[in-house]
Write an enzyme that holds these catalytic residues in place. Structure first.
Site, mmCIF file in Angstrom:
data_model
loop_
_atom_site.group_PDB
_atom_site.id
_atom_site.type_symbol
_atom_site.label_atom_id
_atom_site.label_comp_id
_atom_site.label_asym_id
_atom_site.label_seq_id
_atom_site.Cartn_x
_atom_site.Cartn_y
_atom_site.Cartn_z
ATOM 1 N N ASN A 89 -12.889 -1.446 -0.693
ATOM 2 C CA ASN A 89 -11.829 -1.674 0.400
ATOM 3 C C ASN A 89 -12.586 -1.285 1.260
ATOM 4 O O ASN A 89 -12.917 0.494 1.588
ATOM 5 C CB ASN A 89 -10.146 -1.258 -0.116
ATOM 6 C CG ASN A 89 -9.191 -1.445 1.809
ATOM 7 O OD1 ASN A 89 -9.082 -2.795 1.849
ATOM 8 N ND2 ASN A 89 -9.267 -0.441 2.125
ATOM 9 N N GLU A 90 -12.258 -1.809 2.684
ATOM 10 C CA GLU A 90 -13.496 -1.805 3.775
ATOM 11 C C GLU A 90 -14.049 -0.768 3.985
ATOM 12 O O GLU A 90 -14.805 0.350 4.173
ATOM 13 C CB GLU A 90 -11.664 -1.266 4.771
ATOM 14 C CG GLU A 90 -11.066 -2.435 4.864
ATOM 15 C CD GLU A 90 -9.859 -2.421 6.100
ATOM 16 O OE1 GLU A 90 -9.943 -0.273 6.660
ATOM 17 O OE2 GLU A 90 -9.086 -3.079 6.854
ATOM 18 N N GLU B 260 0.582 -1.366 -0.106
ATOM 19 C CA GLU B 260 -0.080 -0.033 0.255
ATOM 20 C C GLU B 260 0.911 1.507 0.244
ATOM 21 O O GLU B 260 2.500 0.889 0.750
ATOM 22 C CB GLU B 260 -1.239 0.051 1.106
ATOM 23 C CG GLU B 260 -1.600 1.222 1.322
ATOM 24 C CD GLU B 260 -2.418 0.938 2.634
ATOM 25 O OE1 GLU B 260 -3.892 1.565 2.354
ATOM 26 O OE2 GLU B 260 -2.798 0.541 3.103
ATOM 27 N N TYR C 141 -6.218 -8.398 12.148
ATOM 28 C CA TYR C 141 -5.351 -8.334 12.631
ATOM 29 C C TYR C 141 -4.854 -9.160 13.393
ATOM 30 O O TYR C 141 -6.019 -9.211 14.686
ATOM 31 C CB TYR C 141 -4.813 -7.055 12.057
ATOM 32 C CG TYR C 141 -4.749 -6.187 10.775
ATOM 33 C CD1 TYR C 141 -3.075 -6.146 10.702
ATOM 34 C CD2 TYR C 141 -5.867 -5.385 9.985
ATOM 35 C CE1 TYR C 141 -3.138 -5.732 8.726
ATOM 36 C CE2 TYR C 141 -5.559 -4.610 9.231
ATOM 37 C CZ TYR C 141 -4.839 -4.926 8.821
ATOM 38 O OH TYR C 141 -4.219 -4.968 7.068
ATOM 39 N N GLU D 102 -6.363 -9.444 4.267
ATOM 40 C CA GLU D 102 -5.276 -8.294 4.685
ATOM 41 C C GLU D 102 -5.285 -9.061 6.488
ATOM 42 O O GLU D 102 -6.456 -9.084 7.077
ATOM 43 C CB GLU D 102 -5.808 -6.548 5.259
ATOM 44 C CG GLU D 102 -5.545 -5.945 4.357
ATOM 45 C CD GLU D 102 -6.453 -4.685 4.496
ATOM 46 O OE1 GLU D 102 -6.335 -4.231 5.861
ATOM 47 O OE2 GLU D 102 -6.588 -3.954 3.674
ATOM 48 N N GLN E 88 2.399 -6.032 6.014
ATOM 49 C CA GLN E 88 2.806 -5.546 4.253
ATOM 50 C C GLN E 88 3.893 -5.997 4.135
ATOM 51 O O GLN E 88 4.868 -6.434 4.913
ATOM 52 C CB GLN E 88 1.798 -3.880 4.070
ATOM 53 C CG GLN E 88 0.671 -3.262 4.365
ATOM 54 C CD GLN E 88 0.283 -2.320 3.785
ATOM 55 O OE1 GLN E 88 1.700 -1.862 3.434
ATOM 56 N NE2 GLN E 88 -0.653 -2.031 4.229
#
Length: 515
Positions: free
Chosen positions: A195-196, A48, A264, A319, A368
């Site tokens: 995204n999201e 990103e 996460y 992610e 990432q």
């Protein structure tokens, strides 16, 4: 008296045998040909426009004294080639929904600047754009995964991006590409439609986004869907099962190939703690959230099974990884953190979960690649290092496109303050050459654990192994000592009466190869 002593001796001996048996975990593995293929795309990565991932990480510019190929560091190219990364997601993340792709094409001196409002408020000059990214993917031999702008973009903008990168000739966008010195299209298959969308993508409800998704997805291909794009809907935030339910219920299967999931691993959102100065309690809490991935994948898959029993729509965990407080003295918006043996535990256990759910999980992206969150590579000016996570992912390349082998394992517990987690994690596969690979992780911070595998069931005789280990959980590679943690030959096993007995040390990752 002698009889009493004899009885005591027998009792003690039997007790020790029983205890020893309880301390050995039996792993049952079947040499079956019925398992799903573990898609190599489970081992994907994410780049990103965030902190020093792109600028100062991948991209240093052609005029840099650091050896580069068209501005991209040669040492990073070499490292990622050796890692065999199957796909790379770009340009975001949250950044994607404020990114307008036409700003990043044409002569670099003519490209407008942009303020990265999501990550640090820095100004970017758009010198790394569509051509730069897709050409990099060609050099790496990896599939590009483009995340499109739904939050602040338009249907026309996305439709034109698809034309620009995929249409051979005859369209305004393909002619524009040729004008910008690229004759042949890149042929991008993987596309994220936003995204999201539940958060930084627009704070939408799933019902609203499902309708919006259908509009965007419809115009991405022609009427007959001959472009064969793999369109991925912006999926749930962790355990938002309602989100998955709505997408699977409301979006026709002809318009969708994948549903995303983000999760996460951390201690707690408000204070995640240091990436290197953590204690046992923080480690245990991080592993609790990491192992939660098993439940998340299972429950989201169950919902998908209800609406898609033929398994046509993939679950894409694009992610995942550890998330801690940034390193002291660095920009809070850059999400720069170190990478320790704790991260190796996260990587090993998470990849085992994905492998074991490979019937539904077809792609995943570690967050990432460089200098951000659970990165596989860190850079500092001309220096570069490979993290423990890099080494785990490289050890696990043996599972790429291999056939999953069914297994059962009743793990002993890793306990802390009265709470318990399964200490052992495992997955196994058979590759096209008939080699069987078993990946094992012991997250226990204190105890070694013994595992027993029936060799005769597998029909194998020879075993070799690789281990990633270090004396302390907090250990990490530094620019002064970049090889402190690296894989080594593993010899902690022996064969007895047709059974493989393995002793896996505390907080280590082991991969076995059997013939």
């Amino acid at each position: 008296m002698k009889k009493i002593l004899l009885i005591l001796f027998i009792f003690t001996f039997c007790t020790q045998v029983i205890v020893a048996q309880k301390e050995t975990t039996v792993l049952t593995l079947k040499n079956s040909n019925d398992g799903p293929t573990i898609s190599k795309h489970i081992y994907g990565h994410f780049a990103e426009h965030l902190g020093k991932c792109i600028y100062g990480g991948f991209f240093v510019g052609e005029k840099s004294s650091i050896p580069n190929t068209k501005g991209v560091r040669n040492d990073i190219i070499t490292a990622l080639k050796e890692l065999k990364i199957p796909n790379l997601r770009w340009p975001g993340g949250c950044f994607a929904d404020t990114y307008h792709w036409k700003d990043g094409i044409g002569p670099k001196e003519d490209r407008p600047s942009i303020v990265n409002r999501w990550w640090g408020g820095t100004t970017e000059d758009n010198s790394f754009g569509t051509h730069d990214f897709l050409n990099l993917c060609e050099v790496l031999g990896t599939e590009p995964y483009l995340a499109s702008n739904v939050g602040s973009g338009t249907v026309q903008e996305l439709e034109q991006w698809v034309q620009y990168v995929n249409h051979d000739s005859g369209s305004p966008m393909s002619e524009l590409r040729k004008k910008n010195d690229r004759e042949k299209p890149w042929g991008v298959t993987f596309w994220g439609v936003g995204n999201e969308m539940w958060g930084c993508g627009g704070n939408m409800t799933p019902e609203y986004y499902a309708n919006l998704y259908k509009q965007y997805a419809t115009f991405m291909t022609d009427w007959s869907n001959n472009d064969k794009l793999f369109r991925i809907a912006s999926g749930a935030n962790v355990a938002d099962y309602h989100w998955t339910e709505v997408l699977m219920r409301d979006i026709p299967k002809s318009l969708i190939e994948g549903v995303a999931l983000h999760s996460y691993s951390f201690v707690k959102w408000e204070k995640k703690g240091s990436s290197t100065k953590f204690n046992e309690e923080q480690y245990f809490a991080t592993m609790q959230t990491a192992l939660k991935m098993e439940e998340l994948v299972t429950k989201h898959s169950d919902i998908m099974d209800k609406y898609d029993p033929e398994n046509k729509v993939a679950l894409i965990v694009d992610e995942w990884g550890g998330w801690y407080d940034v390193e002291e003295g660095t920009n809070p918006g850059f999400l720069y953190q170190q990478n320790t043996m704790r991260d190796a535990m996260i990587a090993g256990t998470t990849l085992n979960i994905f492998n074991n759910h490979s019937k539904r999980v077809k792609m995943a992206n570690l967050a990432q690649t460089v200098n951000v969150l659970q990165a596989v590579i860190l850079t500092e000016n001309e220096k570069m290092l490979l993290t423990p996570t890099y080494h785990v992912m490289k050890m696990y390349t043996v599972h790429h496109d291999a056939q999953l082998l069914p297994m059962t394992i009743n793990s002993p517990s890793y306990t802390h303050n009265g709470e318990k987690l399964p200490a052992l994690s495992a997955s196994a596969s058979k590759d096209k050459n008939g080699l069987i690979h078993i990946s094992l992780v012991n997250i226990d911070s204190k105890k070694d654990h013994k595992i027993e595998i029936d060799m005769q069931e597998l029909g194998i005789k020879n075993v070799t192994g690789t281990i990633l280990a270090s004396p302390k959980l907090q250990d990490h590679n530094t620019f002064d000592n970049p090889s402190k943690i690296k894989p080594a030959v593993f010899k902690g096993f022996e064969t007895k009466k047709g059974k493989l007995e393995i002793t896996i040390p505390a907080f280590t990752v082991v991969v076995l190869e059997t013939k």
